[in-house]
Design a protein around this motif. Sequence first.
Motif, PDB file in Angstrom:
ATOM      1  N   MET A   1       4.922  68.974  78.737  1.00  0.00           N
ATOM      2  CA  MET A   1       6.159  68.780  78.072  1.00  0.00           C
ATOM      3  C   MET A   1       7.261  69.592  78.717  1.00  0.00           C
ATOM      4  SD  MET A   1       5.752  68.945  74.273  1.00  0.00           S
ATOM      5  CE  MET A   1       5.923  68.351  73.054  1.00  0.00           C
ATOM      6  N   HIS A   2       8.298  68.917  79.004  1.00  0.00           N
ATOM      7  CA  HIS A   2       9.431  69.589  79.622  1.00  0.00           C
ATOM      8  C   HIS A   2      10.460  69.927  78.548  1.00  0.00           C
ATOM      9  CE1 HIS A   2      12.153  70.750  82.724  1.00  0.00           C
ATOM     10  NE2 HIS A   2      13.035  69.836  82.370  1.00  0.00           N
ATOM     11  N   LYS A   3      10.797  71.195  78.439  1.00  0.00           N
ATOM     12  CA  LYS A   3      11.775  71.620  77.434  1.00  0.00           C
ATOM     13  C   LYS A   3      13.168  71.549  78.027  1.00  0.00           C
ATOM     14  CE  LYS A   3       8.796  74.726  74.941  1.00  0.00           C
ATOM     15  NZ  LYS A   3       8.616  76.070  74.435  1.00  0.00           N
ATOM     16  N   LYS A   4      14.111  71.097  77.267  1.00  0.00           N
ATOM     17  CA  LYS A   4      15.506  71.052  77.711  1.00  0.00           C
ATOM     18  C   LYS A   4      16.097  72.451  77.625  1.00  0.00           C
ATOM     19  CE  LYS A   4      16.619  66.366  76.456  1.00  0.00           C
ATOM     20  NZ  LYS A   4      17.504  65.501  75.698  1.00  0.00           N
ATOM     21  N   LYS A   5      16.906  72.777  78.629  1.00  0.00           N
ATOM     22  CA  LYS A   5      17.600  74.078  78.589  1.00  0.00           C
ATOM     23  C   LYS A   5      18.726  74.010  77.581  1.00  0.00           C
ATOM     24  CE  LYS A   5      16.700  75.615  83.247  1.00  0.00           C
ATOM     25  NZ  LYS A   5      17.288  76.069  84.490  1.00  0.00           N
ATOM     26  N   SER A   6      18.869  75.051  76.839  1.00  0.00           N
ATOM     27  CA  SER A   6      19.937  75.078  75.846  1.00  0.00           C
ATOM     28  C   SER A   6      21.285  75.280  76.549  1.00  0.00           C
ATOM     29  CB  SER A   6      19.684  76.201  74.843  1.00  0.00           C
ATOM     30  OG  SER A   6      19.804  77.439  75.482  1.00  0.00           O
ATOM     31  N   PRO A   7      22.400  74.935  75.903  1.00  0.00           N
ATOM     32  CA  PRO A   7      23.721  75.111  76.514  1.00  0.00           C
ATOM     33  C   PRO A   7      24.022  76.573  76.832  1.00  0.00           C
ATOM     34  CG  PRO A   7      23.874  73.849  74.471  1.00  0.00           C
ATOM     35  CD  PRO A   7      22.446  74.269  74.632  1.00  0.00           C
ATOM     36  N   ARG A   8      23.383  77.497  76.130  1.00  0.00           N
ATOM     37  CA  ARG A   8      23.593  78.917  76.416  1.00  0.00           C
ATOM     38  C   ARG A   8      23.165  79.255  77.835  1.00  0.00           C
ATOM     39  NH1 ARG A   8      20.909  82.294  71.691  1.00  0.00           N
ATOM     40  NH2 ARG A   8      19.348  82.219  73.306  1.00  0.00           N
ATOM     41  N   HIS A   9      22.047  78.718  78.270  1.00  0.00           N
ATOM     42  CA  HIS A   9      21.546  79.015  79.609  1.00  0.00           C
ATOM     43  C   HIS A   9      22.445  78.437  80.687  1.00  0.00           C
ATOM     44  CE1 HIS A   9      17.843  80.871  78.281  1.00  0.00           C
ATOM     45  NE2 HIS A   9      17.627  79.852  77.434  1.00  0.00           N
ATOM     46  N   LYS A  10      23.134  77.360  80.409  1.00  0.00           N
ATOM     47  CA  LYS A  10      24.044  76.755  81.382  1.00  0.00           C
ATOM     48  C   LYS A  10      25.332  77.572  81.506  1.00  0.00           C
ATOM     49  CE  LYS A  10      22.423  72.055  80.752  1.00  0.00           C
ATOM     50  NZ  LYS A  10      22.757  70.720  80.299  1.00  0.00           N
ATOM     51  N   LEU A  11      25.716  78.260  80.432  1.00  0.00           N
ATOM     52  CA  LEU A  11      26.950  79.032  80.444  1.00  0.00           C
ATOM     53  C   LEU A  11      26.759  80.448  81.011  1.00  0.00           C
ATOM     54  CD1 LEU A  11      28.522  78.067  77.009  1.00  0.00           C
ATOM     55  CD2 LEU A  11      29.182  77.265  79.266  1.00  0.00           C
ATOM     56  N   MET A  12      25.533  80.905  81.122  1.00  0.00           N
ATOM     57  CA  MET A  12      25.277  82.264  81.614  1.00  0.00           C
ATOM     58  C   MET A  12      25.852  82.507  83.005  1.00  0.00           C
ATOM     59  SD  MET A  12      23.842  84.305  79.570  1.00  0.00           S
ATOM     60  CE  MET A  12      22.352  84.955  78.957  1.00  0.00           C
ATOM     61  N   PRO A  13      25.615  81.648  84.003  1.00  0.00           N
ATOM     62  CA  PRO A  13      26.209  81.910  85.329  1.00  0.00           C
ATOM     63  C   PRO A  13      27.737  81.899  85.291  1.00  0.00           C
ATOM     64  CG  PRO A  13      24.503  80.241  85.494  1.00  0.00           C
ATOM     65  CD  PRO A  13      24.708  80.507  84.039  1.00  0.00           C
ATOM     66  N   LEU A  14      28.303  81.035  84.469  1.00  0.00           N
ATOM     67  CA  LEU A  14      29.762  80.987  84.353  1.00  0.00           C
ATOM     68  C   LEU A  14      30.299  82.293  83.774  1.00  0.00           C
ATOM     69  CD1 LEU A  14      32.373  79.359  84.574  1.00  0.00           C
ATOM     70  CD2 LEU A  14      31.960  78.571  82.239  1.00  0.00           C
ATOM     71  N   LEU A  15      29.649  82.824  82.753  1.00  0.00           N
ATOM     72  CA  LEU A  15      30.071  84.097  82.172  1.00  0.00           C
ATOM     73  C   LEU A  15      29.923  85.234  83.173  1.00  0.00           C
ATOM     74  CD1 LEU A  15      28.611  83.817  78.561  1.00  0.00           C
ATOM     75  CD2 LEU A  15      31.002  83.700  79.263  1.00  0.00           C
ATOM     76  N   LEU A  16      28.868  85.222  83.966  1.00  0.00           N
ATOM     77  CA  LEU A  16      28.672  86.250  84.986  1.00  0.00           C
ATOM     78  C   LEU A  16      29.794  86.214  86.021  1.00  0.00           C
ATOM     79  CD1 LEU A  16      26.865  88.457  86.157  1.00  0.00           C
ATOM     80  CD2 LEU A  16      25.668  86.678  87.432  1.00  0.00           C
ATOM     81  N   VAL A  17      30.142  85.039  86.492  1.00  0.00           N
ATOM     82  CA  VAL A  17      31.209  84.897  87.487  1.00  0.00           C
ATOM     83  C   VAL A  17      32.546  85.343  86.907  1.00  0.00           C
ATOM     84  CG1 VAL A  17      32.523  83.203  88.835  1.00  0.00           C
ATOM     85  CG2 VAL A  17      30.037  83.083  88.785  1.00  0.00           C
ATOM     86  N   LEU A  18      32.823  84.969  85.676  1.00  0.00           N
ATOM     87  CA  LEU A  18      34.096  85.360  85.054  1.00  0.00           C
ATOM     88  C   LEU A  18      34.178  86.872  84.854  1.00  0.00           C
ATOM     89  CD1 LEU A  18      34.656  82.551  82.404  1.00  0.00           C
ATOM     90  CD2 LEU A  18      35.968  82.973  84.481  1.00  0.00           C
ATOM     91  N   SER A  19      33.066  87.490  84.455  1.00  0.00           N
ATOM     92  CA  SER A  19      33.106  88.937  84.250  1.00  0.00           C
ATOM     93  C   SER A  19      33.265  89.672  85.578  1.00  0.00           C
ATOM     94  CB  SER A  19      31.859  89.415  83.509  1.00  0.00           C
ATOM     95  OG  SER A  19      30.712  89.192  84.302  1.00  0.00           O
ATOM     96  N   LEU A  20      32.630  89.180  86.645  1.00  0.00           N
ATOM     97  CA  LEU A  20      32.806  89.809  87.961  1.00  0.00           C
ATOM     98  C   LEU A  20      34.229  89.626  88.480  1.00  0.00           C
ATOM     99  CD1 LEU A  20      29.448  88.926  89.718  1.00  0.00           C
ATOM    100  CD2 LEU A  20      30.186  91.151  88.897  1.00  0.00           C
ATOM    101  N   ALA A  21      34.819  88.474  88.242  1.00  0.00           N
ATOM    102  CA  ALA A  21      36.197  88.233  88.688  1.00  0.00           C
ATOM    103  C   ALA A  21      37.165  89.122  87.909  1.00  0.00           C
ATOM    104  CB  ALA A  21      36.555  86.770  88.498  1.00  0.00           C
ATOM    105  N   GLY A  22      36.892  89.359  86.643  1.00  0.00           N
ATOM    106  CA  GLY A  22      37.761  90.216  85.839  1.00  0.00           C
ATOM    107  C   GLY A  22      37.714  91.663  86.280  1.00  0.00           C
ATOM    108  N   CYS A  23      36.569  92.125  86.766  1.00  0.00           N
ATOM    109  CA  CYS A  23      36.439  93.512  87.225  1.00  0.00           C
ATOM    110  C   CYS A  23      36.942  93.708  88.646  1.00  0.00           C
ATOM    111  CB  CYS A  23      34.976  93.950  87.155  1.00  0.00           C
ATOM    112  SG  CYS A  23      34.347  94.036  85.463  1.00  0.00           S
TER     113      CYS A  23
END
Length: 82
Positions: A1-23
């Motif tokens: 059974m393949h589990k679908k990734k939740s939307p939270r996991h898709k947003l994690m790289p985006l949040l990481l990039v935004l936090s690095l750009a802010g610093c």
Amino acid sequence: MHKKKSPRHKLMPLLLVLSLAGCASKPVAWQPEQVSAPAIPALPKEARQQNSLQWCSPTCSAGLMNERVSWQQRMTELEHQD
């Protein structure tokens, strides 16, 4: 059974990039403001010292101080003799 990734996991790289750009860059408000040194105005004509006379020498005030000291000594000597 393949589990679908939740939307939270898709947003994690985006949040990481935004936090690095802010610093990476400092906001303009945090940078120190460039301030020039205050200008010192010239003294008014009434407040300036007059040029010294030709016959005055730098030792003139020192000689006057010596005279005053000797006068004070003479006055106190006269008081002690009485």
